[in-house]
Design an enzyme around this catalytic site. Structure first.
Site, mmCIF file in Angstrom:
data_model
loop_
_atom_site.group_PDB
_atom_site.id
_atom_site.type_symbol
_atom_site.label_atom_id
_atom_site.label_comp_id
_atom_site.label_asym_id
_atom_site.label_seq_id
_atom_site.Cartn_x
_atom_site.Cartn_y
_atom_site.Cartn_z
ATOM 1 N N ILE A 96 32.275 36.861 32.887
ATOM 2 C CA ILE A 96 33.545 36.229 33.432
ATOM 3 C C ILE A 96 34.287 36.481 34.431
ATOM 4 O O ILE A 96 34.694 37.730 34.388
ATOM 5 C CB ILE A 96 34.964 36.064 31.883
ATOM 6 C CG1 ILE A 96 34.018 36.441 30.183
ATOM 7 C CG2 ILE A 96 35.956 35.171 32.557
ATOM 8 C CD1 ILE A 96 35.047 36.089 29.653
ATOM 9 N N TYR A 97 33.695 35.458 35.072
ATOM 10 C CA TYR A 97 34.329 35.902 36.775
ATOM 11 C C TYR A 97 34.969 34.981 37.141
ATOM 12 O O TYR A 97 35.277 33.190 36.825
ATOM 13 C CB TYR A 97 33.234 35.700 37.918
ATOM 14 C CG TYR A 97 32.349 37.601 37.555
ATOM 15 C CD1 TYR A 97 32.724 38.056 38.283
ATOM 16 C CD2 TYR A 97 31.173 37.215 36.325
ATOM 17 C CE1 TYR A 97 32.240 39.339 37.949
ATOM 18 C CE2 TYR A 97 30.521 38.386 36.856
ATOM 19 C CZ TYR A 97 30.560 39.135 37.514
ATOM 20 O OH TYR A 97 30.210 40.987 37.524
ATOM 21 N N ASN A 135 35.418 48.939 37.371
ATOM 22 C CA ASN A 135 36.563 47.794 36.967
ATOM 23 C C ASN A 135 37.602 47.801 35.818
ATOM 24 O O ASN A 135 37.479 47.328 35.087
ATOM 25 C CB ASN A 135 35.491 46.489 36.863
ATOM 26 C CG ASN A 135 36.075 45.362 36.924
ATOM 27 O OD1 ASN A 135 37.052 45.302 37.014
ATOM 28 N ND2 ASN A 135 34.676 44.032 36.910
ATOM 29 N N TYR A 142 39.472 43.743 28.672
ATOM 30 C CA TYR A 142 38.844 43.421 27.545
ATOM 31 C C TYR A 142 39.644 44.908 25.803
ATOM 32 O O TYR A 142 39.426 44.536 24.659
ATOM 33 C CB TYR A 142 37.600 44.133 27.756
ATOM 34 C CG TYR A 142 36.816 42.984 28.666
ATOM 35 C CD1 TYR A 142 37.049 41.969 27.536
ATOM 36 C CD2 TYR A 142 35.648 43.571 29.626
ATOM 37 C CE1 TYR A 142 36.466 40.537 28.431
ATOM 38 C CE2 TYR A 142 35.775 42.008 30.198
ATOM 39 C CZ TYR A 142 35.432 40.972 29.545
ATOM 40 O OH TYR A 142 34.391 39.342 30.170
ATOM 41 N N LYS A 144 43.108 45.486 26.030
ATOM 42 C CA LYS A 144 43.705 44.562 25.769
ATOM 43 C C LYS A 144 43.387 43.668 24.169
ATOM 44 O O LYS A 144 43.736 43.040 23.445
ATOM 45 C CB LYS A 144 44.484 44.444 26.731
ATOM 46 C CG LYS A 144 45.429 42.744 26.387
ATOM 47 C CD LYS A 144 45.725 42.480 27.499
ATOM 48 C CE LYS A 144 45.635 41.204 26.954
ATOM 49 N NZ LYS A 144 45.765 39.668 28.596
#
Length: 180
Positions: A96-97, A135, A142, A144
């Protein structure tokens, strides 16, 4: 924030996929890697041939997030043999970018929800992913969303071997949360 539209990527979209893939990866990681390693990775990972192979794999899917008709992010998910680590009854969120200008605007959350919806449709029990241990923004995102670390694996960026944390989430937990 304007409406976020999610569209499935096809082989006709390779140029757009190359552009968003290179842009988002560069924005996210160029400041902590050498220029040579970044250029090698971008050239190899986003070559037309590699992307065409991935897009033609029935066990992988790509999706764009569009705002005002412009691609601002993308998602790649893997099933079965396409997963980087074979985990039964699971799908992998490989990427997911999101362009930095769209951080904090629910674009990643919208793509994440698309992945979860597909996992339910596929009957998966788990969703998992690998995220670089440094990161911190992605790790917080993630965590969360209920992911827990369960292991590590090596990720090569040029000649640099880095460590990805493997994280997973049981979908049954999501069902319980939705029901309450």
């Amino acid at each position: 924030m304007k409406q976020i539209i999610i569209e499935r990527v096809t082989t006709n979209d390779i140029q757009k996929l190359q552009e968003i893939g290179k842009s988002t990866f560069f924005e996210t990681f160029a400041h902590v890697n050498t220029a040579e390693n970044m250029m090698d990775y971008l050239k190899d990972s986003f070559s037309e041939e590699k992307l065409k192979t991935e897009l033609n794999n029935q066990n992988a899917q790509f999706y764009f997030a569009l705002v005002d008709g412009n691609v601002v992010a993308y998602l790649k998910i893997n099933f079965g043999e396409a997963q980087n680590e074979k985990i039964d009854d699971a799908i992998e969120i490989e990427r997911i970018y999101v362009l930095q200008a769209f951080h904090g605007k629910k674009v990643a959350q919208t793509l994440y929800q698309k992945a979860i919806d597909i996992a339910y449709e596929q009957g998966a029990k788990w969703v998992w992913l690998g995220v670089w241990e440094e990161n911190y923004r992605a790790l917080r995102f993630y965590e969360k969303n209920g992911f827990k670390t369960f292991g590590k694996h090596a990720f090569r960026l040029g000649n640099d071997e880095q460590t990805d944390l493997l994280m997973k989430k049981e979908l049954a937990d999501t069902i319980k949360l939705k029901a309450s």
